[in-house]
Design a protein around this motif. Structure first.
Motif, mmCIF file in Angstrom:
data_model
loop_
_atom_site.group_PDB
_atom_site.id
_atom_site.type_symbol
_atom_site.label_atom_id
_atom_site.label_comp_id
_atom_site.label_asym_id
_atom_site.label_seq_id
_atom_site.Cartn_x
_atom_site.Cartn_y
_atom_site.Cartn_z
ATOM 1 N N CYS A 105 -8.042 10.839 -5.157
ATOM 2 C CA CYS A 105 -7.264 9.728 -5.709
ATOM 3 C C CYS A 105 -8.145 8.901 -6.631
ATOM 4 C CB CYS A 105 -6.668 8.869 -4.597
ATOM 5 S SG CYS A 105 -7.868 7.893 -3.675
ATOM 6 N N GLU A 112 3.824 0.979 -2.982
ATOM 7 C CA GLU A 112 3.635 1.213 -4.418
ATOM 8 C C GLU A 112 2.472 2.159 -4.705
ATOM 9 O OE1 GLU A 112 3.741 -1.536 -2.548
ATOM 10 O OE2 GLU A 112 2.638 -3.207 -3.471
ATOM 11 N N TYR A 113 1.619 2.430 -3.722
ATOM 12 C CA TYR A 113 0.446 3.285 -3.933
ATOM 13 C C TYR A 113 0.562 4.639 -3.241
ATOM 14 C CZ TYR A 113 -1.349 -1.275 -5.319
ATOM 15 O OH TYR A 113 -1.515 -2.499 -5.911
ATOM 16 N N ILE A 114 1.684 4.923 -2.638
ATOM 17 C CA ILE A 114 1.766 6.113 -1.783
ATOM 18 C C ILE A 114 1.523 7.404 -2.560
ATOM 19 C CG2 ILE A 114 4.297 6.298 -1.950
ATOM 20 C CD1 ILE A 114 4.325 7.182 0.987
ATOM 21 N N GLU A 115 2.081 7.509 -3.768
ATOM 22 C CA GLU A 115 1.979 8.761 -4.518
ATOM 23 C C GLU A 115 0.643 8.894 -5.238
ATOM 24 O OE1 GLU A 115 4.111 11.149 -4.499
ATOM 25 O OE2 GLU A 115 5.829 10.183 -3.539
ATOM 26 N N THR A 116 0.157 7.778 -5.787
ATOM 27 C CA THR A 116 -1.022 7.849 -6.646
ATOM 28 C C THR A 116 -2.337 7.780 -5.871
ATOM 29 O OG1 THR A 116 -0.840 5.463 -6.939
ATOM 30 C CG2 THR A 116 0.117 6.862 -8.659
ATOM 31 N N LYS A 162 -1.400 9.164 -0.549
ATOM 32 C CA LYS A 162 -1.141 10.590 -0.340
ATOM 33 C C LYS A 162 -1.189 11.017 1.128
ATOM 34 C CE LYS A 162 -2.889 11.523 -4.973
ATOM 35 N NZ LYS A 162 -3.668 12.385 -5.873
ATOM 36 N N ASP A 187 0.538 13.030 2.641
ATOM 37 C CA ASP A 187 0.721 14.476 2.810
ATOM 38 C C ASP A 187 -0.615 15.206 2.941
ATOM 39 O OD1 ASP A 187 3.371 13.955 2.551
ATOM 40 O OD2 ASP A 187 3.646 14.981 0.628
#
Lengths: 280, 280
Positions: free
Chosen positions: B183, B228-232, B235, B237
């Motif tokens: 990240c 707001e930061y989960i994807e970028t 993570k 997953d």
């Protein structure tokens, strides 16, 4: 009347929202926070009002008050208004002290210039904001309201509650200013907002209201014994004596070691919400 | 070694204290907060560590974390360290960004100049501050410790916990950075503190530690789906996949609507303390 949503954040199984609106009472924009627990469509939820103390905005109790878990458990709406009008053209204390002017509205309708133009916090809390809540939040059950507050806001909760016994099913306070007539903060504020005629101050003094006949079924007050303002400003003995003389029920709890801040408020917030729950 | 008490305030049947001391790890004064519930003379209380996220001081979780009621109920000490060295001479990010330098120590021992002089947060958290707590708080039971953290501090809790499985009886995180190697926040921090050799980053990457064989009995992670930061940056997953591949038990809970802030952390704080309580 339009309500602007400044933020709406999920917390404790509900939504914590910060609103702004143009107030007709203060002739300024005003911000207030509302917590609404998740609920069934069509459900009607009781409304707890929380009035904050000197220097506060709605943020203080909203961030530090630890009220959401209990409100979510009971299904209570929690409304935290601001403590004064703010913005360009709103007069402040001549020396920008923390005890008068901005963030120190004392929940009065000021009659003395220049404060009489904007400082109408009594109308705002007693009339305008309840109308806004009733209109904008269909889930709010305005037949089941209660009120609490801290310090200057404890004064606000007691005096608003005592003047409106039919509206509030529970009235409680954390470390309230108990007699504005008998403490430096109150004397400065009442003289500044209302002028020197002390008979005009009595409707903004919890002890005077009780002496003059106002009654509630019960009042809960928590007070820290290590509160730095207990002797000079808060004087819980005055409330205890006024209630005893008048036969006004009062549950006054003095807590060793606790001071005046939100570490004290948050400690007893759950107790207050449970006390309100028994009455809502 | 002397510990300076900056404030000690009664709350929730205990004392919330802010300390300052001169750290030998960071060669700076460091502040940390400790909540100690009232206890019998001679009692030994478990210690929960909370590592905070980017931009935070100990104040954030101490004021907004809503941990005291549960810690008082269980008799747990709660320690919240700072997130980086601070003060004159401590280098910051070249552009004073929020993701590197001051308040962004990432719980590493920096090896790259000029950060290697002061940014030794790993030593501070893993060795120095536990020694301070053991020496200065006789009621702390250092045989019963657990660790949790938020965001960058969630990364800290996971990596400190995975590297020290014998010390921490429970490890959990709120919205952690799960893989610093994968990240932008982590890549900037690891390159800045450790240099470009990515093999050196692996001991500061929760997923890499698990792939390389580190194991814990269980891990609890709560994550807001509206973060707001989960994807970028976060993570989750990557952690789920790393745990699944390695057979590392993981309880990962995704919560609809919740974002990255303390309204999320405080919502699930009680769950985390209960989860730690089962293991302490």
């Amino acid at each position: 009347m339009t309500l602007e949503t400044l933020s709406a954040i999920r917390s404790h199984g509900g939504t914590q929202t910060l609103y702004r609106h143009m107030s007709t009472s203060t002739k300024t924009p005003m911000e207030f926070s509302v917590f609404v627990p998740d609920h069934e469509d069509g459900a009607k939820l009781p409304v707890i009002w929380f009035l904050s103390g000197l220097t506060c905005t709605p943020a203080n109790v909203t961030e530090k008050g630890e009220f959401r878990a209990a409100c979510a458990r009971h299904g209570f709406i929690f409304v935290a208004p601001d403590t004064s009008p703010r913005g360009d053209g709103v007069p402040d204390d001549a020396e920008a002290a923390r005890d008068f002017g901005l963030a120190a509205g004392f929940y009065v309708n000021a009659t003395r210039a220049p404060f009489s133009e904007h400082y109408h916090m009594r109308d705002y809390i007693e009339t305008e904001l309840p109308d806004v809540i009733a209109r904008e939040l269909p889930c709010a059950d305005m037949s089941r309201q209660s009120i609490m507050g801290h310090s200057m806001g404890g004064h606000g909760a007691l005096t608003v509650g005592l003047r409106n016994p039919d509206r509030f099913k529970a009235v409680s306070a954390f470390a309230p200013i108990n007699s504005t007539i008998n403490c430096p903060w109150g004397q400065k504020a009442m003289a500044g907002y209302l002028g020197d005629d002390q008979s005009k101050w009595e409707e903004y003094d919890a002890c005077a209201l009780i002496k003059n006949g106002a009654r509630l079924p019960d009042i809960l007050v928590d007070q820290g014994a290590a509160d730095e303002y207990i002797e000079t400003e808060l004087k819980p003995d005055l409330l205890r004596d006024a209630c005893a003389e008048a036969g006004q029920p009062l549950t006054l709890r003095i807590h060793d070691g606790y001071n005046h801040g939100y570490y004290f408020v948050s400690t007893f917030m759950n107790d207050h919400i449970e006390w309100h729950a028994e009455r809502l």
